[in-house]
Write a protein that holds these residues in place. Structure first.
Motif, mmCIF file in Angstrom:
data_model
loop_
_atom_site.group_PDB
_atom_site.id
_atom_site.type_symbol
_atom_site.label_atom_id
_atom_site.label_comp_id
_atom_site.label_asym_id
_atom_site.label_seq_id
_atom_site.Cartn_x
_atom_site.Cartn_y
_atom_site.Cartn_z
ATOM 1 N N VAL A 118 0.956 -1.310 0.037
ATOM 2 C CA VAL A 118 -0.046 -0.006 0.005
ATOM 3 C C VAL A 118 1.011 1.387 0.122
ATOM 4 O O VAL A 118 1.754 1.352 0.953
ATOM 5 C CB VAL A 118 -0.967 0.095 1.161
ATOM 6 C CG1 VAL A 118 -1.873 1.275 1.165
ATOM 7 C CG2 VAL A 118 -1.510 -1.297 1.363
ATOM 8 N N ALA A 119 0.720 2.097 -0.889
ATOM 9 C CA ALA A 119 1.583 3.183 -1.222
ATOM 10 C C ALA A 119 0.774 4.597 -0.901
ATOM 11 O O ALA A 119 -0.402 4.442 -1.091
ATOM 12 C CB ALA A 119 2.147 3.233 -2.494
ATOM 13 N N GLY A 120 1.471 5.589 -0.820
ATOM 14 C CA GLY A 120 0.692 7.077 -0.750
ATOM 15 C C GLY A 120 0.337 7.333 -2.104
ATOM 16 O O GLY A 120 0.456 6.637 -3.101
ATOM 17 N N SER A 138 -0.826 9.931 2.667
ATOM 18 C CA SER A 138 0.196 9.093 3.002
ATOM 19 C C SER A 138 0.565 9.124 4.633
ATOM 20 O O SER A 138 0.106 9.896 5.238
ATOM 21 C CB SER A 138 1.606 9.598 2.472
ATOM 22 O OG SER A 138 2.915 9.075 2.781
ATOM 23 N N LEU A 139 1.006 8.090 4.930
ATOM 24 C CA LEU A 139 1.559 7.632 6.413
ATOM 25 C C LEU A 139 2.914 7.160 6.452
ATOM 26 O O LEU A 139 3.310 6.346 5.217
ATOM 27 C CB LEU A 139 0.381 6.577 7.010
ATOM 28 C CG LEU A 139 -0.952 6.935 7.187
ATOM 29 C CD1 LEU A 139 -1.699 5.950 7.737
ATOM 30 C CD2 LEU A 139 -0.894 8.157 8.293
ATOM 31 N N PRO A 140 3.652 7.075 7.430
ATOM 32 C CA PRO A 140 5.037 6.512 7.688
ATOM 33 C C PRO A 140 4.931 5.132 7.085
ATOM 34 O O PRO A 140 4.086 4.358 7.335
ATOM 35 C CB PRO A 140 5.180 6.677 8.962
ATOM 36 C CG PRO A 140 4.507 8.085 9.374
ATOM 37 C CD PRO A 140 3.206 8.044 8.736
ATOM 38 N N SER A 141 6.081 4.877 6.535
ATOM 39 C CA SER A 141 6.278 3.225 6.184
ATOM 40 C C SER A 141 6.244 2.419 7.272
ATOM 41 O O SER A 141 6.865 2.486 8.264
ATOM 42 C CB SER A 141 7.708 3.265 5.403
ATOM 43 O OG SER A 141 7.661 3.985 4.043
ATOM 44 N N LEU A 157 -5.292 3.581 8.437
ATOM 45 C CA LEU A 157 -4.883 3.668 6.939
ATOM 46 C C LEU A 157 -6.181 3.999 6.273
ATOM 47 O O LEU A 157 -6.297 4.563 5.192
ATOM 48 C CB LEU A 157 -4.449 2.251 6.472
ATOM 49 C CG LEU A 157 -2.988 1.865 6.707
ATOM 50 C CD1 LEU A 157 -2.500 1.946 8.082
ATOM 51 C CD2 LEU A 157 -2.488 0.715 5.925
ATOM 52 N N PHE A 158 -7.251 3.293 6.828
ATOM 53 C CA PHE A 158 -8.649 3.844 6.241
ATOM 54 C C PHE A 158 -8.717 5.252 6.344
ATOM 55 O O PHE A 158 -9.354 6.050 5.512
ATOM 56 C CB PHE A 158 -9.821 3.021 7.102
ATOM 57 C CG PHE A 158 -10.102 1.699 6.473
ATOM 58 C CD1 PHE A 158 -10.508 1.479 5.142
ATOM 59 C CD2 PHE A 158 -9.914 0.515 7.283
ATOM 60 C CE1 PHE A 158 -11.049 0.214 4.679
ATOM 61 C CE2 PHE A 158 -10.371 -0.553 6.865
ATOM 62 C CZ PHE A 158 -10.768 -0.916 5.513
ATOM 63 N N ASP A 159 -8.465 5.909 7.726
ATOM 64 C CA ASP A 159 -8.630 7.174 7.952
ATOM 65 C C ASP A 159 -8.032 8.207 6.841
ATOM 66 O O ASP A 159 -8.539 9.249 6.695
ATOM 67 C CB ASP A 159 -8.240 7.504 9.211
ATOM 68 C CG ASP A 159 -9.382 8.117 10.109
ATOM 69 O OD1 ASP A 159 -10.610 8.500 9.458
ATOM 70 O OD2 ASP A 159 -9.105 8.378 11.259
ATOM 71 N N CYS A 160 -6.850 7.549 6.292
ATOM 72 C CA CYS A 160 -5.993 8.523 5.503
ATOM 73 C C CYS A 160 -6.402 7.967 4.077
ATOM 74 O O CYS A 160 -5.776 8.310 3.066
ATOM 75 C CB CYS A 160 -4.747 8.215 5.486
ATOM 76 S SG CYS A 160 -3.615 9.347 4.970
ATOM 77 N N ASN A 161 -7.339 7.317 3.935
ATOM 78 C CA ASN A 161 -8.060 6.838 2.361
ATOM 79 C C ASN A 161 -7.210 5.889 1.722
ATOM 80 O O ASN A 161 -7.045 5.991 0.340
ATOM 81 C CB ASN A 161 -8.228 8.221 1.550
ATOM 82 C CG ASN A 161 -9.560 8.762 2.252
ATOM 83 O OD1 ASN A 161 -10.598 8.177 2.436
ATOM 84 N ND2 ASN A 161 -9.619 10.145 1.869
ATOM 85 N N LEU A 162 -6.386 5.313 2.424
ATOM 86 C CA LEU A 162 -5.304 4.400 1.812
ATOM 87 C C LEU A 162 -5.863 3.065 1.411
ATOM 88 O O LEU A 162 -5.240 2.198 0.620
ATOM 89 C CB LEU A 162 -4.068 4.278 2.921
ATOM 90 C CG LEU A 162 -3.131 5.567 2.802
ATOM 91 C CD1 LEU A 162 -2.123 5.451 3.810
ATOM 92 C CD2 LEU A 162 -2.592 6.331 1.580
ATOM 93 N N LEU A 163 -6.656 2.392 2.133
ATOM 94 C CA LEU A 163 -7.290 1.134 1.703
ATOM 95 C C LEU A 163 -8.543 1.091 1.014
ATOM 96 O O LEU A 163 -8.894 -0.024 0.611
ATOM 97 C CB LEU A 163 -7.408 0.701 3.132
ATOM 98 C CG LEU A 163 -6.411 0.349 4.077
ATOM 99 C CD1 LEU A 163 -6.880 -0.324 5.446
ATOM 100 C CD2 LEU A 163 -5.235 -0.319 3.332
ATOM 101 N N TYR A 164 -9.105 2.190 0.501
ATOM 102 C CA TYR A 164 -10.340 2.131 -0.247
ATOM 103 C C TYR A 164 -10.160 1.792 -2.012
ATOM 104 O O TYR A 164 -10.845 1.051 -2.457
ATOM 105 C CB TYR A 164 -11.159 3.324 -0.218
ATOM 106 C CG TYR A 164 -11.668 3.766 1.462
ATOM 107 C CD1 TYR A 164 -12.505 2.668 2.123
ATOM 108 C CD2 TYR A 164 -11.155 4.833 1.971
ATOM 109 C CE1 TYR A 164 -13.045 2.967 3.314
ATOM 110 C CE2 TYR A 164 -11.787 5.085 3.242
ATOM 111 C CZ TYR A 164 -12.433 4.036 3.842
ATOM 112 O OH TYR A 164 -12.900 4.333 5.203
ATOM 113 N N MET A 207 4.079 1.848 2.186
ATOM 114 C CA MET A 207 5.035 2.939 1.987
ATOM 115 C C MET A 207 4.530 4.282 2.118
ATOM 116 O O MET A 207 3.382 4.583 1.455
ATOM 117 C CB MET A 207 5.520 2.626 0.452
ATOM 118 C CG MET A 207 5.807 0.962 0.229
ATOM 119 S SD MET A 207 6.186 0.705 -1.702
ATOM 120 C CE MET A 207 7.683 1.839 -1.878
ATOM 121 N N GLU A 208 5.491 4.989 2.596
ATOM 122 C CA GLU A 208 4.957 6.635 2.797
ATOM 123 C C GLU A 208 5.302 7.290 1.255
ATOM 124 O O GLU A 208 4.377 8.027 1.265
ATOM 125 C CB GLU A 208 5.706 6.946 3.841
ATOM 126 C CG GLU A 208 7.313 7.317 3.534
ATOM 127 C CD GLU A 208 7.740 7.780 4.637
ATOM 128 O OE1 GLU A 208 7.662 8.848 4.996
ATOM 129 O OE2 GLU A 208 8.945 7.238 5.385
#
Length: 353
Positions: A118-120, A138-141, A157-164, A207-208
């Motif tokens: 999962v990347a930014g 993005s979030l820290p690696s 990760l959901f909160d940062c929209n990284l998993l949708y 990955m950030e």
């Protein structure tokens, strides 16, 4: 090209003749060359399919699948069925990616022997052909040592929209095929696809670095237009999310708060579509719909548990918390006005909500 390329890049193509060339060229420009690019012409009525054929004629790594229109899910599934790559990467035809994306994500997947990377990513919201607001998600690696560690951290990760979304991820193809995971033929298919992937995944690396550019440039690409049944769809999604967390056995305070806030924030979006320019409902019908959403038991339960992190979001949720549909309607009209007249301001506020 090897019989088994390392990565299969899959792009569904439909009515994107002005953008698909840039998407293809951003893949061709990758510093990593061991890939195949599968372009799926989903019965596009414009010149998109012909453009894809032109690129394929000059690059052996590109193959074009022409099919009758069936939607993005069917297009992606058609490509999955013939993809030869060890990993799959999904991309939209009106977006583009940085040159080092595949190389960096592949190296990460191989190094950590993971099933999901999962990347930014970037959200580029255009207010004209030249001017846009860029938001980095993005979030820290982090390499998750176990499924339990990932599940406990998933709310972040959901909160940062990284998993949708599917297009900031590298999937191990065998992981999907062993479980029969495909894109379902439903409205907004990305979420149920990724929930199926996340359900039993054990090896995940975050990955950030951000490589992918999601463009908010075409109004028809947005999910913010009025569409009957949007509230019911959000209610259904909330059920999917809660079922996933129940399956995982995760019931900590942070995750519960995230689930509640996630749902009520999306209800605000449902209400806003009622005041957008293309909503055909009468004034009375709009009022009734807003009241139905604001006073729904699931929404009231969610707003009671939600703890927004910003003053702006707390203010936006206040009419729901106070059970004031009329005030929520006024707020929604103001949001729609800002969105129509100050695209850049709206994008900035949304990014900092």
């Amino acid at each position: 090209m090897a019989n088994t390329p390392a990565i299969s890049v899959i792009i569904p193509v439909y009515k994107v003749q002005d953008w698909v060339g840039r998407a293809i060229e951003s893949v061709q420009a990758q510093t990593f060359s061991d890939f195949e690019l599968l372009l799926v012409d989903d019965g596009s009525p414009d010149n998109s399919g012909a453009i894809c054929d032109e690129y394929a004629a000059s690059d052996a790594r590109i193959a074009v699948i022409h099919k009758e229109n069936g939607g993005a899910a069917s297009a992606r599934n058609a490509a999955i069925a013939v993809a030869r790559g060890t990993y799959l990467f999904f991309m939209d035809a009106d977006d583009w990616c940085e040159p080092e994306m595949l190389e960096r994500m592949h190296a990460c997947a191989e190094q950590d022997a993971c099933d999901l990377v999962v990347a930014g990513f970037y959200i580029d919201t255009y207010r004209s052909d030249e001017k846009f607001f860029r938001e980095k998600k993005s979030l820290p690696s982090k390499r998750y040592a176990s499924a339990q560690e990932f599940r406990q951290d998933a709310y972040r990760l959901f909160d940062c929209n990284l998993l949708y979304t599917p297009w900031n991820k590298l999937y191990r193809a065998s992981y999907l095929r062993e479980r029969g995971i495909e894109f379902p033929n439903v409205w907004w298919d990305d979420l149920p696809f990724n929930l199926a992937v996340l359900r039993d995944v054990e090896r995940v690396t975050l990955m950030e670095d951000a490589f992918y550019h999601f463009l908010r440039a075409r109004s028809e690409s947005e999910n913010t237009k009025y569409r009957a049944g949007t509230f019911e769809k959000r209610e259904e999604e909330d059920g999917w999310m809660r079922e996933l967390y129940a399956y995982w056995g995760i019931d900590d305070e942070a995750s519960r708060e995230f689930l509640a806030r996630r749902h009520v924030e999306r209800v605000v979006g449902c209400i806003e579509t009622l005041t957008c320019a293309d909503c055909p409902l009468s004034a009375q019908e709009k009022k009734s719909e807003v009241a139905r959403m604001v006073l729904a038991p699931s929404v009231q339960q969610a707003v009671a548990k939600a703890r927004p992190g910003s003053f702006m979001m707390r203010a936006m949720l206040a009419p729901i918390r106070w059970r004031k549909p009329g005030l929520m309607m006024m707020e929604s009209r103001f949001i729609s006005w800002v969105k129509r007249n100050f695209v850049g301001v709206f994008a900035y506020l949304k990014a900092h909500r």
